[in-house]
Design a protein around this motif. Structure first.
Motif, PDB file in Angstrom:
ATOM      1  N   ALA A  69       0.614  -1.219  -0.003  1.00 40.67           N
ATOM      2  CA  ALA A  69      -0.190   0.019  -0.175  1.00 40.67           C
ATOM      3  C   ALA A  69       0.783   1.162  -0.086  1.00 40.67           C
ATOM      4  CB  ALA A  69      -0.832  -0.338   1.285  1.00 40.67           C
ATOM      5  N   ASP A  70       2.065   1.241   0.613  1.00 40.84           N
ATOM      6  CA  ASP A  70       2.758   2.427   0.590  1.00 40.84           C
ATOM      7  C   ASP A  70       3.489   2.484  -0.629  1.00 40.84           C
ATOM      8  OD1 ASP A  70       2.386   2.834   3.323  1.00 40.84           O
ATOM      9  OD2 ASP A  70       4.437   1.859   4.027  1.00 40.84           O
ATOM     10  N   GLY A  71       3.824   1.526  -1.325  1.00 42.19           N
ATOM     11  CA  GLY A  71       4.102   1.611  -2.720  1.00 42.19           C
ATOM     12  C   GLY A  71       3.134   2.054  -3.579  1.00 42.19           C
ATOM     13  N   MET A  72       1.925   1.649  -3.421  1.00 43.52           N
ATOM     14  CA  MET A  72       0.937   2.478  -4.324  1.00 43.52           C
ATOM     15  C   MET A  72       0.601   3.688  -4.004  1.00 43.52           C
ATOM     16  SD  MET A  72      -2.538  -0.468  -4.453  1.00 43.52           S
ATOM     17  CE  MET A  72      -2.531  -0.852  -2.668  1.00 43.52           C
ATOM     18  N   ASN A  73       0.949   4.367  -2.665  1.00 44.89           N
ATOM     19  CA  ASN A  73       0.703   5.405  -2.340  1.00 44.89           C
ATOM     20  C   ASN A  73       1.671   6.391  -3.095  1.00 44.89           C
ATOM     21  OD1 ASN A  73      -1.768   5.432  -0.838  1.00 44.89           O
ATOM     22  ND2 ASN A  73      -0.799   4.667   0.826  1.00 44.89           N
ATOM     23  N   ALA A  74       3.073   5.908  -3.011  1.00 48.64           N
ATOM     24  CA  ALA A  74       4.187   6.679  -3.510  1.00 48.64           C
ATOM     25  C   ALA A  74       3.901   6.727  -5.084  1.00 48.64           C
ATOM     26  CB  ALA A  74       5.453   5.876  -3.303  1.00 48.64           C
ATOM     27  N   GLY A  75       3.335   5.728  -5.783  1.00 49.61           N
ATOM     28  CA  GLY A  75       3.102   5.725  -7.120  1.00 49.61           C
ATOM     29  C   GLY A  75       2.026   6.579  -7.597  1.00 49.61           C
ATOM     30  N   ILE A  76       1.081   6.908  -6.644  1.00 48.56           N
ATOM     31  CA  ILE A  76      -0.026   7.657  -6.924  1.00 48.56           C
ATOM     32  C   ILE A  76       0.364   8.834  -6.758  1.00 48.56           C
ATOM     33  CG2 ILE A  76      -2.309   8.594  -6.063  1.00 48.56           C
ATOM     34  CD1 ILE A  76      -3.078   5.403  -5.494  1.00 48.56           C
ATOM     35  N   GLY A  77       1.236   9.347  -5.715  1.00 46.10           N
ATOM     36  CA  GLY A  77       1.863  10.584  -5.719  1.00 46.10           C
ATOM     37  C   GLY A  77       2.627  11.026  -7.115  1.00 46.10           C
ATOM     38  N   LEU A  78       3.312  10.040  -7.418  1.00 49.99           N
ATOM     39  CA  LEU A  78       4.293  10.414  -8.748  1.00 49.99           C
ATOM     40  C   LEU A  78       3.439  10.443  -9.794  1.00 49.99           C
ATOM     41  CD1 LEU A  78       7.189  10.372  -9.953  1.00 49.99           C
ATOM     42  CD2 LEU A  78       7.086   7.674 -10.256  1.00 49.99           C
ATOM     43  N   TYR A  79       2.187   9.754 -10.057  1.00 47.71           N
ATOM     44  CA  TYR A  79       1.370   9.863 -10.988  1.00 47.71           C
ATOM     45  C   TYR A  79       0.883  11.236 -10.939  1.00 47.71           C
ATOM     46  CZ  TYR A  79      -3.393   9.488 -13.134  1.00 47.71           C
ATOM     47  OH  TYR A  79      -4.377   9.457 -13.373  1.00 47.71           O
ATOM     48  N   GLY A  80       0.405  11.968  -9.989  1.00 45.23           N
ATOM     49  CA  GLY A  80      -0.168  13.179  -9.685  1.00 45.23           C
ATOM     50  C   GLY A  80       0.685  14.287 -10.353  1.00 45.23           C
ATOM     51  N   ARG A  81       1.998  14.117  -9.721  1.00 37.24           N
ATOM     52  CA  ARG A  81       2.932  15.050  -9.936  1.00 37.24           C
ATOM     53  C   ARG A  81       3.453  15.053 -11.598  1.00 37.24           C
ATOM     54  NH1 ARG A  81       4.855  13.054  -5.137  1.00 37.24           N
ATOM     55  NH2 ARG A  81       6.197  11.755  -6.054  1.00 37.24           N
ATOM     56  N   SER A  82       3.348  14.065 -11.969  1.00 34.41           N
ATOM     57  CA  SER A  82       3.682  13.647 -13.429  1.00 34.41           C
ATOM     58  C   SER A  82       2.596  14.291 -14.381  1.00 34.41           C
ATOM     59  CB  SER A  82       3.949  12.200 -13.780  1.00 34.41           C
ATOM     60  OG  SER A  82       4.874  11.567 -13.211  1.00 34.41           O
ATOM     61  N   VAL A  83       1.370  13.924 -14.073  1.00 32.22           N
ATOM     62  CA  VAL A  83       0.106  14.684 -14.810  1.00 32.22           C
ATOM     63  C   VAL A  83       0.268  16.117 -14.702  1.00 32.22           C
ATOM     64  CG1 VAL A  83      -2.211  14.947 -14.870  1.00 32.22           C
ATOM     65  CG2 VAL A  83      -1.382  12.515 -14.891  1.00 32.22           C
ATOM     66  N   GLN A  84       0.435  16.437 -13.321  1.00 33.14           N
ATOM     67  CA  GLN A  84       0.604  18.020 -13.239  1.00 33.14           C
ATOM     68  C   GLN A  84       1.792  18.861 -14.219  1.00 33.14           C
ATOM     69  OE1 GLN A  84       1.091  18.583  -9.142  1.00 33.14           O
ATOM     70  NE2 GLN A  84      -1.227  19.314  -8.955  1.00 33.14           N
ATOM     71  N   GLY A  85       2.963  18.137 -14.405  1.00 30.39           N
ATOM     72  CA  GLY A  85       4.095  18.533 -15.179  1.00 30.39           C
ATOM     73  C   GLY A  85       3.593  18.478 -16.649  1.00 30.39           C
ATOM     74  N   ALA A  86       3.021  17.311 -17.138  1.00 33.92           N
ATOM     75  CA  ALA A  86       2.563  17.335 -18.319  1.00 33.92           C
ATOM     76  C   ALA A  86       1.425  18.268 -18.840  1.00 33.92           C
ATOM     77  CB  ALA A  86       1.971  15.831 -18.745  1.00 33.92           C
ATOM     78  N   MET A  87       0.556  18.475 -17.801  1.00 30.30           N
ATOM     79  CA  MET A  87      -0.379  19.457 -18.002  1.00 30.30           C
ATOM     80  C   MET A  87       0.110  20.911 -18.335  1.00 30.30           C
ATOM     81  SD  MET A  87      -3.304  18.380 -15.506  1.00 30.30           S
ATOM     82  CE  MET A  87      -4.755  19.578 -16.014  1.00 30.30           C
ATOM     83  N   GLY A  88       1.248  21.424 -17.523  1.00 31.83           N
ATOM     84  CA  GLY A  88       1.982  22.409 -17.549  1.00 31.83           C
ATOM     85  C   GLY A  88       2.856  22.698 -18.781  1.00 31.83           C
ATOM     86  N   ALA A  89       3.402  21.459 -19.098  1.00 30.17           N
ATOM     87  CA  ALA A  89       4.234  21.407 -20.306  1.00 30.17           C
ATOM     88  C   ALA A  89       3.263  21.281 -21.698  1.00 30.17           C
ATOM     89  CB  ALA A  89       5.177  20.324 -20.256  1.00 30.17           C
ATOM     90  N   ALA A  90       2.027  21.194 -21.656  1.00 29.76           N
ATOM     91  CA  ALA A  90       1.330  21.102 -22.997  1.00 29.76           C
ATOM     92  C   ALA A  90       0.938  22.364 -23.638  1.00 29.76           C
ATOM     93  CB  ALA A  90       0.011  20.360 -22.444  1.00 29.76           C
ATOM     94  N   GLY A  91       1.260  23.183 -22.852  1.00 31.83           N
ATOM     95  CA  GLY A  91       1.006  24.783 -23.732  1.00 31.83           C
ATOM     96  C   GLY A  91      -0.419  25.127 -23.390  1.00 31.83           C
TER      97      GLY A  91
END
Length: 137
Positions: free
Chosen positions: A22-44
């Protein structure tokens, strides 16, 4: 309810593995959220009427990513919440079993099989995030 033969040390070992996963899932979900935010910011952005990039609205890719995240939010939150509720239920049932309360053990086990209330969990998480953003906590 008769015939139970629970090994508390065995349950503890399994719970430890579940919590680690579950800790691994939570870490993965956090990374997923940060990655999506980065992609949204870089999308123009979209520009309107010849205005510069900074004057536009979120671009189509960012909007699509936002809609995807919103549409899958409940599913993503369900996994670690389900694991946590199951682990906690197993601990409660084992503790009740060890203390000799088989009815309480059965009730804890039954409660642990119920689906978690993801909506309430997400509302509480949003409220906590809002309070943190406002500097209240």
């Amino acid at each position: 309810m008769t015939g139970w033969d629970i090994s508390p040390t065995g349950v503890q070992s399994v719970i430890s593995n579940v919590r680690e996963a579950a800790d691994g899932m939570n870490a993965g979900i956090g990374l997923y959220g940060r990655s999506v935010q980065g992609a949204m910011g870089a999308a123009g952005t979209l520009s309107f009427g010849g205005e510069g990039v900074g004057a536009g609205a979120a671009g189509l890719v960012a909007v699509a990513l936002g809609k995807f995240v919103a549409g899958t939010e409940t599913d993503v939150a369900f996994l670690p919440l389900r694991a946590s509720n199951s682990a906690n239920g197993a601990v409660e049932a084992t503790n009740a079993y060890v203390s000799g309360s088989l009815e309480q053990a059965w009730n804890a086990q039954r409660q642990a099989t119920l689906p978690p209330d993801v909506t309430a969990f997400l509302e509480a998480a949003r409220k906590k995030a809002d309070e943190k953003a406002d500097g209240k906590s």
